[in-house]
Motif scaffolding. Structure first.
Motif, PDB file in Angstrom:
ATOM      1  N   LEU A  16       2.302  19.379 -32.608  1.00  0.00           N
ATOM      2  CA  LEU A  16       3.065  20.641 -32.595  1.00  0.00           C
ATOM      3  C   LEU A  16       2.608  21.596 -31.483  1.00  0.00           C
ATOM      4  O   LEU A  16       3.239  22.627 -31.260  1.00  0.00           O
ATOM      5  N   ARG A  17       1.533  21.295 -30.807  1.00  0.00           N
ATOM      6  CA  ARG A  17       1.099  22.150 -29.692  1.00  0.00           C
ATOM      7  C   ARG A  17       1.199  21.372 -28.370  1.00  0.00           C
ATOM      8  O   ARG A  17       2.150  21.541 -27.628  1.00  0.00           O
ATOM      9  N   ASP A  18       0.269  20.435 -28.105  1.00  0.00           N
ATOM     10  CA  ASP A  18       0.359  19.679 -26.849  1.00  0.00           C
ATOM     11  C   ASP A  18       1.640  18.841 -26.840  1.00  0.00           C
ATOM     12  O   ASP A  18       2.341  18.748 -25.828  1.00  0.00           O
ATOM     13  N   GLY A  19       1.964  18.245 -27.992  1.00  0.00           N
ATOM     14  CA  GLY A  19       3.169  17.417 -28.087  1.00  0.00           C
ATOM     15  C   GLY A  19       4.410  18.224 -27.783  1.00  0.00           C
ATOM     16  O   GLY A  19       5.309  17.776 -27.070  1.00  0.00           O
ATOM     17  N   GLY A  76      -4.930  27.398 -34.285  1.00  0.00           N
ATOM     18  CA  GLY A  76      -4.135  28.081 -33.264  1.00  0.00           C
ATOM     19  C   GLY A  76      -4.916  28.071 -31.956  1.00  0.00           C
ATOM     20  O   GLY A  76      -6.130  28.294 -31.955  1.00  0.00           O
ATOM     21  N   LEU A  77      -4.217  27.810 -30.866  1.00  0.00           N
ATOM     22  CA  LEU A  77      -4.885  27.730 -29.553  1.00  0.00           C
ATOM     23  C   LEU A  77      -4.942  29.119 -28.911  1.00  0.00           C
ATOM     24  O   LEU A  77      -4.035  29.935 -29.102  1.00  0.00           O
ATOM     25  N   ALA A  78      -6.004  29.343 -28.139  1.00  0.00           N
ATOM     26  CA  ALA A  78      -6.155  30.641 -27.459  1.00  0.00           C
ATOM     27  C   ALA A  78      -6.915  30.431 -26.149  1.00  0.00           C
ATOM     28  O   ALA A  78      -7.846  29.621 -26.111  1.00  0.00           O
ATOM     29  N   ILE A 100      -9.754  28.513 -34.990  1.00  0.00           N
ATOM     30  CA  ILE A 100      -9.312  29.010 -33.677  1.00  0.00           C
ATOM     31  C   ILE A 100      -9.874  28.071 -32.619  1.00  0.00           C
ATOM     32  O   ILE A 100     -11.052  27.698 -32.645  1.00  0.00           O
ATOM     33  N   HIS A 101      -8.998  27.688 -31.706  1.00  0.00           N
ATOM     34  CA  HIS A 101      -9.350  26.743 -30.641  1.00  0.00           C
ATOM     35  C   HIS A 101      -9.294  27.506 -29.313  1.00  0.00           C
ATOM     36  O   HIS A 101      -8.222  27.884 -28.858  1.00  0.00           O
ATOM     37  N   VAL A 102     -10.479  27.726 -28.747  1.00  0.00           N
ATOM     38  CA  VAL A 102     -10.576  28.508 -27.507  1.00  0.00           C
ATOM     39  C   VAL A 102     -10.817  27.562 -26.343  1.00  0.00           C
ATOM     40  O   VAL A 102     -11.630  26.650 -26.452  1.00  0.00           O
ATOM     41  N   PHE A 103     -10.105  27.770 -25.235  1.00  0.00           N
ATOM     42  CA  PHE A 103     -10.374  26.894 -24.084  1.00  0.00           C
ATOM     43  C   PHE A 103     -10.575  27.682 -22.803  1.00  0.00           C
ATOM     44  O   PHE A 103     -10.001  28.764 -22.616  1.00  0.00           O
ATOM     45  N   LEU A 104     -11.417  27.097 -21.946  1.00  0.00           N
ATOM     46  CA  LEU A 104     -11.693  27.689 -20.632  1.00  0.00           C
ATOM     47  C   LEU A 104     -12.048  26.538 -19.691  1.00  0.00           C
ATOM     48  O   LEU A 104     -12.872  25.680 -20.033  1.00  0.00           O
ATOM     49  N   PHE A 142     -14.295  24.896 -29.330  1.00  0.00           N
ATOM     50  CA  PHE A 142     -14.275  25.289 -27.924  1.00  0.00           C
ATOM     51  C   PHE A 142     -13.949  24.074 -27.065  1.00  0.00           C
ATOM     52  O   PHE A 142     -14.483  22.990 -27.282  1.00  0.00           O
ATOM     53  N   THR A 143     -13.074  24.274 -26.071  1.00  0.00           N
ATOM     54  CA  THR A 143     -12.731  23.205 -25.126  1.00  0.00           C
ATOM     55  C   THR A 143     -13.045  23.616 -23.703  1.00  0.00           C
ATOM     56  O   THR A 143     -12.452  24.585 -23.199  1.00  0.00           O
ATOM     57  N   PRO A 144     -13.952  22.909 -23.025  1.00  0.00           N
ATOM     58  CA  PRO A 144     -14.128  23.119 -21.593  1.00  0.00           C
ATOM     59  C   PRO A 144     -13.024  22.325 -20.884  1.00  0.00           C
ATOM     60  O   PRO A 144     -13.129  21.103 -20.740  1.00  0.00           O
ATOM     61  N   GLU A 145     -11.952  23.009 -20.523  1.00  0.00           N
ATOM     62  CA  GLU A 145     -10.786  22.304 -19.976  1.00  0.00           C
ATOM     63  C   GLU A 145     -11.164  21.522 -18.718  1.00  0.00           C
ATOM     64  O   GLU A 145     -11.995  21.962 -17.928  1.00  0.00           O
ATOM     65  N   ASP A 146     -10.560  20.379 -18.550  1.00  0.00           N
ATOM     66  CA  ASP A 146     -10.826  19.469 -17.414  1.00  0.00           C
ATOM     67  C   ASP A 146     -12.287  18.995 -17.415  1.00  0.00           C
ATOM     68  O   ASP A 146     -12.886  18.761 -16.365  1.00  0.00           O
ATOM     69  N   VAL A 170     -16.842  20.962 -30.486  1.00  0.00           N
ATOM     70  CA  VAL A 170     -16.660  21.073 -29.024  1.00  0.00           C
ATOM     71  C   VAL A 170     -15.829  19.872 -28.594  1.00  0.00           C
ATOM     72  O   VAL A 170     -16.179  18.725 -28.873  1.00  0.00           O
ATOM     73  N   ASN A 171     -14.738  20.214 -27.951  1.00  0.00           N
ATOM     74  CA  ASN A 171     -13.780  19.184 -27.545  1.00  0.00           C
ATOM     75  C   ASN A 171     -13.948  18.874 -26.059  1.00  0.00           C
ATOM     76  O   ASN A 171     -13.937  19.782 -25.228  1.00  0.00           O
ATOM     77  N   ILE A 172     -14.102  17.585 -25.747  1.00  0.00           N
ATOM     78  CA  ILE A 172     -14.260  17.178 -24.341  1.00  0.00           C
ATOM     79  C   ILE A 172     -12.941  16.545 -23.904  1.00  0.00           C
ATOM     80  O   ILE A 172     -12.648  15.398 -24.255  1.00  0.00           O
ATOM     81  N   PRO A 173     -12.132  17.297 -23.152  1.00  0.00           N
ATOM     82  CA  PRO A 173     -10.831  16.733 -22.789  1.00  0.00           C
ATOM     83  C   PRO A 173     -10.833  16.027 -21.432  1.00  0.00           C
ATOM     84  O   PRO A 173     -11.565  16.402 -20.516  1.00  0.00           O
ATOM     85  N   ASP A 174      -9.983  15.015 -21.348  1.00  0.00           N
ATOM     86  CA  ASP A 174      -9.644  14.453 -20.041  1.00  0.00           C
ATOM     87  C   ASP A 174      -8.257  15.022 -19.757  1.00  0.00           C
ATOM     88  O   ASP A 174      -7.228  14.378 -19.983  1.00  0.00           O
ATOM     89  N   THR A 175      -8.263  16.260 -19.313  1.00  0.00           N
ATOM     90  CA  THR A 175      -7.041  17.067 -19.212  1.00  0.00           C
ATOM     91  C   THR A 175      -5.970  16.422 -18.327  1.00  0.00           C
ATOM     92  O   THR A 175      -4.782  16.549 -18.599  1.00  0.00           O
ATOM     93  N   VAL A 176      -6.384  15.735 -17.280  1.00  0.00           N
ATOM     94  CA  VAL A 176      -5.396  15.181 -16.345  1.00  0.00           C
ATOM     95  C   VAL A 176      -5.340  13.654 -16.389  1.00  0.00           C
ATOM     96  O   VAL A 176      -4.776  13.021 -15.503  1.00  0.00           O
ATOM     97  N   VAL A 205     -12.657  14.539 -28.737  1.00  0.00           N
ATOM     98  CA  VAL A 205     -12.112  14.157 -27.427  1.00  0.00           C
ATOM     99  C   VAL A 205     -10.600  14.297 -27.442  1.00  0.00           C
ATOM    100  O   VAL A 205      -9.955  14.112 -28.487  1.00  0.00           O
ATOM    101  N   HIS A 206     -10.065  14.593 -26.268  1.00  0.00           N
ATOM    102  CA  HIS A 206      -8.649  14.900 -26.123  1.00  0.00           C
ATOM    103  C   HIS A 206      -8.222  14.267 -24.792  1.00  0.00           C
ATOM    104  O   HIS A 206      -8.537  14.789 -23.729  1.00  0.00           O
ATOM    105  N   CYS A 207      -7.576  13.109 -24.867  1.00  0.00           N
ATOM    106  CA  CYS A 207      -7.312  12.361 -23.627  1.00  0.00           C
ATOM    107  C   CYS A 207      -5.830  12.308 -23.297  1.00  0.00           C
ATOM    108  O   CYS A 207      -5.002  11.996 -24.152  1.00  0.00           O
ATOM    109  N   HIS A 208      -5.546  12.577 -22.029  1.00  0.00           N
ATOM    110  CA  HIS A 208      -4.157  12.469 -21.554  1.00  0.00           C
ATOM    111  C   HIS A 208      -3.932  11.097 -20.936  1.00  0.00           C
ATOM    112  O   HIS A 208      -4.871  10.389 -20.563  1.00  0.00           O
ATOM    113  N   ASN A 209      -2.648  10.753 -20.829  1.00  0.00           N
ATOM    114  CA  ASN A 209      -2.297   9.349 -20.574  1.00  0.00           C
ATOM    115  C   ASN A 209      -1.767   9.070 -19.173  1.00  0.00           C
ATOM    116  O   ASN A 209      -1.021   8.114 -18.969  1.00  0.00           O
TER     117      ASN A 209
HETATM  118  O1  KIV Z   1      -5.467  18.887 -22.082  1.00  0.00           O
HETATM  119  C1  KIV Z   1      -6.207  19.856 -22.363  1.00  0.00           C
HETATM  120  O2  KIV Z   1      -7.259  20.071 -21.785  1.00  0.00           O
HETATM  121  C2  KIV Z   1      -5.733  20.737 -23.412  1.00  0.00           C
HETATM  122  C3  KIV Z   1      -6.678  21.787 -23.878  1.00  0.00           C
HETATM  123  C4  KIV Z   1      -6.029  23.077 -24.021  1.00  0.00           C
HETATM  124  C5  KIV Z   1      -7.302  21.314 -25.140  1.00  0.00           C
HETATM  125  O3  KIV Z   1      -4.655  20.541 -23.925  1.00  0.00           O
END
Ligand code: KIV
Ligand code: ZN
Length: 523
Positions: A16-19, A76-78, A100-104, A142-146, A170-176, A205-209
Motif C-alpha cells: 500500500l505504500r511502495d507498491g 506510516g512513512l515519514a 513510524i518509519h523514518v528515512f534519510l 529507521f531506513t538509511p535510504e540507498d 533498522v531497514n537496509i534498503p537496496d533502493t535502486v 531489508v527492502h530490495c528493489h528489482n
Molecule cells: O526503496 C527505498 O529505499 C524505500 C525507503 C523509503 C524505505 O522505499
C-alpha cells in the motif's frame, strides 16, 4: 528483540505504500481497506499503509487502516523531518500497534547531489528524527535510504547511532536494485560484525528489482541475519518493483534445508487470493509465468510432464498447489499434450470413451485442433467430441477451401471435396453475396444439392482470440429439413462444415428413403 539465531522472520508488507508508488497503480480508500484486511488475514506482521505527509488521501488511508486493522502493526512513512513525523503520528493515532518509519538517504551520491549534506550532518539528522519519532510512538523504524550504495563504515555508523537513539527496527534498503546476492549478504554480515548494539534492533531489508534480483538479495540477507523482509504482493513497487512477498515466503517454506528453517507467519494458502485482489485493484496484471501466483505456475502442457504429474505430482512440482491456495495443478491441453492427458481430461469431463475411440477418432482431431489453438479448453473438447459423435455417415468430406473477398470485388470461393467411399476429389468455384454465401453456392455446385437456409447462427464456444467458432444451421431441401453444426477456429470453415454436414444429411436421408418402404422416415 530478533537476533541472528531467531527462526521467525517478520513480514513487513509495503504493497500500500511502495507498491502503490508503481506507475499506474493508484488505489482509492475502499480498495486500500480491502487490501489491508486481506493482508491481515494473510498474516503479515506490519502493514505500511502510506506516506501521510504526501497527500490528504494517504493521510486518510493510514488513519482508516489504523482504525480497522488490529493484528499487524500499522506503519506510516515519514522523511526525517519533524513535520512529516508529526503527520504520520497523527494518522496513526488510533492504531493498536503504530509504527513510524523514518528515512534519510546515506549514500555518497544522495548526500552530494540530493541532500547536499556532509556525513556528520546526516548522522545528526538521523538521530534527531529517530528521537522525534520515538517521542510519538514506541515502535520506530529507521531506513538509511540507498544503503546498498552507502560506504559500509558510514552505514555502520548511522545504524549504530539510530539504534542508540531508540530505533527498534533498522531497514537496509537496496533502493535502486543495484546489489547482488553475495554483495548484499556481505553488507548485512558486515553490519552484524561492526555495529556493537545491533542486537537491540531488528534488521530489515527492502530490495528493489531493477536487475531482477530483489528476491535473491532478500533471501541472501536473511542468511546473513536479517529478520524482517520488506515486500509487496506480486512484487509491485517503484520502477521494476520490490521483492515479491509470495516468492520470498515460499522460498523459505520450500527450502528449509537452504534457509535454516526460517519461518514467517504467512498463511500461504491465501497467497493466490491476495494476489488476485491486488492485481484487480491496482490494474497491474500478473504475468502468466510469474512464480507462485502466475497462471502457469502450476500448469503443465508437455505430454511428458503431464504424464509424470498424473503418476506422481512431485515429479514436476516442488510445491503443492494447495499450499498457495490452488485446488490442484492445471494440466493444459495443447499441441504438446499426450494421449494420457487427453484421455484423463475427457474422463473428468464425463465422457466414457473406449480406447479405440480415443486413439482412432478423437486424438487425431484433438491434435489437429491443438496445432491451430495455443490452448485447448474444456469447451473445445466438448465441441470436438460432440461434433465427432453426432456425425452422420458422410458422403462428402471437406478437403479445403479458399475465399477471395474484399471491397469492390465479387466474393469468390474455391472448394475441394473428397468422396468418402471412392476417395474421388472434386473442386469447383462460385461467387456469392459474401464469403459465406460463396462457399455455400460452391458446395451446392459440387454436390448437386440445393438447400434453402431456414436458420443460420454463429457463436463463439470458447474465449480468446483463437476461440473456436460454432456454426449451426437448419436447412430445407424439398420436404426434408435437416440441421447441422460445424466447429473451427475459423468461422468460414465452421460454416462450410455445417453446410456440408447438412448436405451429407440430405444425401443420407435420400439414400435411406429410396431403400425404406412404408411411412416417410422422420428427419
Ligand atoms: O526503496 C527505498 O529505499 C524505500 C525507503 C523509503 C524505505 O522505499
Ligand atoms: Zn522502496
Amino acid at each position: 528483540m530478533a537476533s541472528q539465531t531467531d527462526k521467525r522472520v517478520l513480514v513487513f508488507d509495503t504493497t500500500l505504500r511502495d507498491g502503490e508508488q508503481s506507475p499506474g497503480a493508484s488505489l482509492n480508500l475502499t480498495e486500500k481497506l480491502e487490501v489491508a484486511r486481506a493482508l491481515e488475514l494473510l498474516g503479515v506482521d506490519v502493514i505500511e499503509a502510506g506516506f501521510p505527509i504526501t497527500s490528504t488521501d494517504d493521510f486518510e488511508a493510514v488513519r482508516a487502516i489504523s482504525r480497522e486493522v488490529r493484528k499487524p502493526a500499522v506503519c506510516g512513512l515519514a522523511r526525517c523531518v519533524a513535520k512529516d513525523i508529526d503527520r504520520a503520528a497523527d494518522a496513526l493515532g488510533d492504531a493498536k500497534r503504530p509504527r513510524i518509519h523514518v528515512f534519510l538517504a546515506t549514500s555518497k551520491i544522495h548526500r552530494e547531489f540530493k541532500l547536499r549534506k556532509a556525513r556528520s550532518e546526516i548522522v545528526r539528522l538521523a538521530i534527531e528524527g529517530t528521537k522525534h519519532a520515538c517521542a510519538a510512538v514506541k515502535d520506530v523504524e529507521f531506513t538509511p535510504e540507498d544503503a546498498a550504495r552507502t560506504e559500509p563504515d558510514f552505514l555502520a555508523e548511522v545504524v549504530e547511532a539510530v539504534i542508540a537513539a531508540g530505533a527498534t527496527t533498522v531497514n537496509i534498503p537496496d533502493t535502486v536494485g543495484w546489489s547482488t546476492p553475495d554483495r548484499f549478504r556481505g553488507l548485512i554480515e558486515y553490519l552484524f560484525e561492526h555495529v556493537p548494539n545491533i542486537g537491540k534492533a531488528v534488521i530489515a531489508v527492502h530490495c528493489h528489482n531493477d536487475l531482477g534480483m530483489a528476491v535473491a538479495n532478500t533471501l541472501a540477507a536473511l542468511q546473513a541475519g536479517a529478520r524482517q523482509i520488506e515486500v509487496t504482493v506480486n512484487g509491485i513497487g517503484e520502477r521494476a518493483g520490490n521483492a515479491a512477498l509470495e516468492e520470498v515466503v515460499m522460498a523459505l517454506a520450500t527450502r528449509p534445508d537452504v534457509f535454516g528453517g526460517l519461518k514467517t507467519g504467512i498463511h500461504t494458502e491465501l497467497l493466490h487470493r491476495t494476489s488476485h485482489l491486488v492485481s484487480r485493484v491496482t490494474g497491474m496484471v500478473v504475468a502468466r509465468n510469474k512464480a507462485i501466483v502466475g497462471e502457469n505456475a502450476f500448469a503443465h502442457e508437455s505430454g511428458i510432464h503431464a504424464d509424470g504429474i498424473l503418476k506422481e505430482r512431485t515429479t514436476y512440482e516442488i510445491m503443492d498447489p494447495k499450499s498457495v491456495g490452488l485446488a490442484k495443478s492445471k494440466l493444459v491441453l495443447g499441441k504438446h499434450s499426450g494421449r494420457h492427458q487427453f484421455r484423463q481430461r475427457l474422463t473428468e469431463l464425463g465422457f466414457r470413451l473406449t480406447d479405440a475411440e480415443v486413439d482412432g477418432l478423437f486424438f487425431g482431431s484433438f491434435k489437429t485442433l491443438a496445432d491451430r489453438k495455443k490452448e485447448v479448453f474444456d469447451e473445445d473438447l466438448v465441441a470436438l467430441v460432440e461434433s465427432e459423435v453426432t456425425q452422420t455417415p458422410e458422403t462428402w468430406k471437406l478437403c479445403g477451401f479458399q475465399v477471395a473477398t474484399g471491397t469492390g470485388g465479387m466474393p469468390t470461393a474455391t472448394v475441394e471435396l473428397e468422396r468418402y467411399d471412392t476417395k474421388e476429389r472434386i473442386r469447383d468455384a462460385a461467387t456469392g453475396d459474401g464469403p459465406v454465401d460463396a462457399i455455400f453456392r460452391t458446395l451446392e455446385r459440387l454436390t448437386g444439392i440445393k438447400l434453402k437456409l431456414e436458420d443460420y447462427q454463429i457463436r463463439s464456444v470458447t474465449s480468446g482470440t483463437e476461440a473456436q467458432g460454432e456454426a449451426r444451421l437448419e436447412a430445407r431441401c424439398g420436404d426434408l429439413v435437416v440441421s447441422a453444426r460445424g466447429v473451427s477456429t475459423d468461422i468460414l470453415e465452421a460454416s462450410a462444415k455445417a453446410y456440408l454436414g447438412a448436405i451429407n444429411r440430405v444425401l443420407a436421408k435420400k439414400a435411406m428413403k429410396s431403400k425404406v418402404k412404408g411411412p416417410k422416415p422422420k428427419v
